[in-house]
Design a protein around this motif. Structure first.
Motif, PDB file in Angstrom:
ATOM      1  N   GLU A  22       7.458  27.104  29.271  1.00 44.40           N
ATOM      2  CA  GLU A  22       8.303  27.348  28.097  1.00 44.40           C
ATOM      3  C   GLU A  22       9.401  28.363  28.410  1.00 44.40           C
ATOM      4  O   GLU A  22      10.518  28.250  27.928  1.00 44.40           O
ATOM      5  N   PHE A  23       9.094  29.324  29.243  1.00 47.29           N
ATOM      6  CA  PHE A  23      10.102  30.316  29.620  1.00 47.29           C
ATOM      7  C   PHE A  23      11.189  29.679  30.494  1.00 47.29           C
ATOM      8  O   PHE A  23      12.374  29.735  30.176  1.00 47.29           O
ATOM      9  N   TYR A  24      10.786  29.041  31.581  1.00 46.47           N
ATOM     10  CA  TYR A  24      11.774  28.529  32.536  1.00 46.47           C
ATOM     11  C   TYR A  24      12.500  27.291  32.010  1.00 46.47           C
ATOM     12  O   TYR A  24      13.684  27.110  32.262  1.00 46.47           O
ATOM     13  N   ARG A  25      11.796  26.453  31.267  1.00 47.06           N
ATOM     14  CA  ARG A  25      12.417  25.240  30.747  1.00 47.06           C
ATOM     15  C   ARG A  25      13.235  25.520  29.490  1.00 47.06           C
ATOM     16  O   ARG A  25      14.411  25.144  29.408  1.00 47.06           O
ATOM     17  N   ASP A  26      12.608  26.206  28.536  1.00 45.07           N
ATOM     18  CA  ASP A  26      13.235  26.316  27.216  1.00 45.07           C
ATOM     19  C   ASP A  26      14.208  27.490  27.117  1.00 45.07           C
ATOM     20  O   ASP A  26      15.162  27.431  26.349  1.00 45.07           O
ATOM     21  N   ILE A  27      13.987  28.551  27.868  1.00 49.21           N
ATOM     22  CA  ILE A  27      14.876  29.708  27.777  1.00 49.21           C
ATOM     23  C   ILE A  27      15.912  29.691  28.900  1.00 49.21           C
ATOM     24  O   ILE A  27      17.099  29.846  28.661  1.00 49.21           O
ATOM     25  N   LEU A  28      15.477  29.453  30.138  1.00 48.47           N
ATOM     26  CA  LEU A  28      16.444  29.409  31.244  1.00 48.47           C
ATOM     27  C   LEU A  28      17.071  28.031  31.413  1.00 48.47           C
ATOM     28  O   LEU A  28      18.080  27.883  32.088  1.00 48.47           O
ATOM     29  N   GLY A  29      16.469  27.009  30.813  1.00 44.29           N
ATOM     30  CA  GLY A  29      17.070  25.685  30.832  1.00 44.29           C
ATOM     31  C   GLY A  29      16.812  24.865  32.082  1.00 44.29           C
ATOM     32  O   GLY A  29      17.526  23.914  32.360  1.00 44.29           O
ATOM     33  N   PHE A  30      15.796  25.213  32.848  1.00 44.31           N
ATOM     34  CA  PHE A  30      15.487  24.434  34.048  1.00 44.31           C
ATOM     35  C   PHE A  30      14.809  23.128  33.646  1.00 44.31           C
ATOM     36  O   PHE A  30      13.923  23.101  32.795  1.00 44.31           O
ATOM     37  N   LYS A  31      15.201  22.056  34.313  1.00 47.43           N
ATOM     38  CA  LYS A  31      14.622  20.749  34.027  1.00 47.43           C
ATOM     39  C   LYS A  31      13.281  20.604  34.745  1.00 47.43           C
ATOM     40  O   LYS A  31      13.167  20.914  35.932  1.00 47.43           O
ATOM     41  N   VAL A  32      12.279  20.123  34.019  1.00 48.66           N
ATOM     42  CA  VAL A  32      10.981  19.861  34.636  1.00 48.66           C
ATOM     43  C   VAL A  32      11.055  18.524  35.363  1.00 48.66           C
ATOM     44  O   VAL A  32      11.393  17.495  34.773  1.00 48.66           O
ATOM     45  N   LEU A  33      10.763  18.537  36.647  1.00 46.44           N
ATOM     46  CA  LEU A  33      10.905  17.336  37.485  1.00 46.44           C
ATOM     47  C   LEU A  33       9.612  16.549  37.618  1.00 46.44           C
ATOM     48  O   LEU A  33       9.633  15.337  37.787  1.00 46.44           O
ATOM     49  N   GLY A  34       8.494  17.240  37.583  1.00 43.31           N
ATOM     50  CA  GLY A  34       7.223  16.539  37.761  1.00 43.31           C
ATOM     51  C   GLY A  34       6.126  17.519  38.099  1.00 43.31           C
ATOM     52  O   GLY A  34       6.304  18.731  38.021  1.00 43.31           O
ATOM     53  N   GLN A  35       4.984  16.958  38.473  1.00 46.32           N
ATOM     54  CA  GLN A  35       3.863  17.835  38.785  1.00 46.32           C
ATOM     55  C   GLN A  35       2.928  17.160  39.770  1.00 46.32           C
ATOM     56  O   GLN A  35       2.955  15.949  39.942  1.00 46.32           O
ATOM     57  N   LEU A  36       2.115  17.984  40.406  1.00 47.68           N
ATOM     58  CA  LEU A  36       1.029  17.490  41.241  1.00 47.68           C
ATOM     59  C   LEU A  36      -0.230  18.235  40.828  1.00 47.68           C
ATOM     60  O   LEU A  36      -0.207  19.437  40.600  1.00 47.68           O
ATOM     61  N   ILE A  37      -1.313  17.482  40.718  1.00 49.77           N
ATOM     62  CA  ILE A  37      -2.588  18.072  40.313  1.00 49.77           C
ATOM     63  C   ILE A  37      -3.575  17.872  41.448  1.00 49.77           C
ATOM     64  O   ILE A  37      -3.729  16.757  41.957  1.00 49.77           O
ATOM     65  N   GLN A  38      -4.205  18.965  41.857  1.00 48.00           N
ATOM     66  CA  GLN A  38      -5.126  18.918  42.982  1.00 48.00           C
ATOM     67  C   GLN A  38      -6.427  19.618  42.627  1.00 48.00           C
ATOM     68  O   GLN A  38      -6.523  20.280  41.599  1.00 48.00           O
TER      69      GLN A  38
END
Ligand SMILES: [Fe+2]
Length: 142
Positions: A22-38
């Motif tokens: 929420e901080f990096y996406r919604d406040i700084l505006g960085f686009k979420v590209l994807g994820q990996l779960i291990q």
């Protein structure tokens, strides 16, 4: 110097993944590209574009208070930064010949890349990475 080290990404370990997204996406505006779960969901990496095609990786370990392992430092904070190289194994041999010690030998990693880890003279963790990451679509896990 025939090997080329090109900055690729910065990884940080966060205490609360949702709060950090929420901080990096919604406040700084960085686009979420994807994820990996291990590790059966105990280890999640969320990838964001922090501009200029540079990636910010948010690491989240669900087991807190674990001891630090050789390369998988679970402390909160900056974890490592990474350079893209053409060939991880060749770069590994080049650096090893110069006395650089690796905390993780060249390994095929989740997401279809080949990686290795070493430390700079002050113990700062550096990754070398080869290939293009094959990310899974981001979905809110919370
Ligand atoms: Fe990384």
């Amino acid at each position: 110097m025939y090997l080329k080290f090109q900055f690729d990404h910065l990884a940080i370990t966060v205490s609360d993944l949702q709060q950090s997204i929420e901080f990096y996406r919604d406040i700084l505006g960085f686009k979420v590209l994807g994820q990996l779960i291990q590790d059966n969901g105990n280890f999640i990496i969320v990838y964001l574009d922090m501009g200029n095609n540079k990636i910010l990786e948010l690491f989240n370990f669900s087991e807190k208070g674990e001891p630090i392992t050789t390369y998988n430092d679970k402390n909160i904070g900056i974890k490592h930064f990474a350079y893209k190289v053409a060939n991880v194994d060749e770069t590994y041999r080049y650096l090893s010949d110069k006395g650089v010690e690796f905390s993780m030998e060249p390994t095929d990693a989740e997401g279809g890349v080949r990686i290795a880890f070493f430390k700079d003279p002050d113990g700062i963790l550096i990754e070398i990475i080869q290939g293009e990451l094959d990310l899974k679509p981001y979905e809110n896990l919370f």
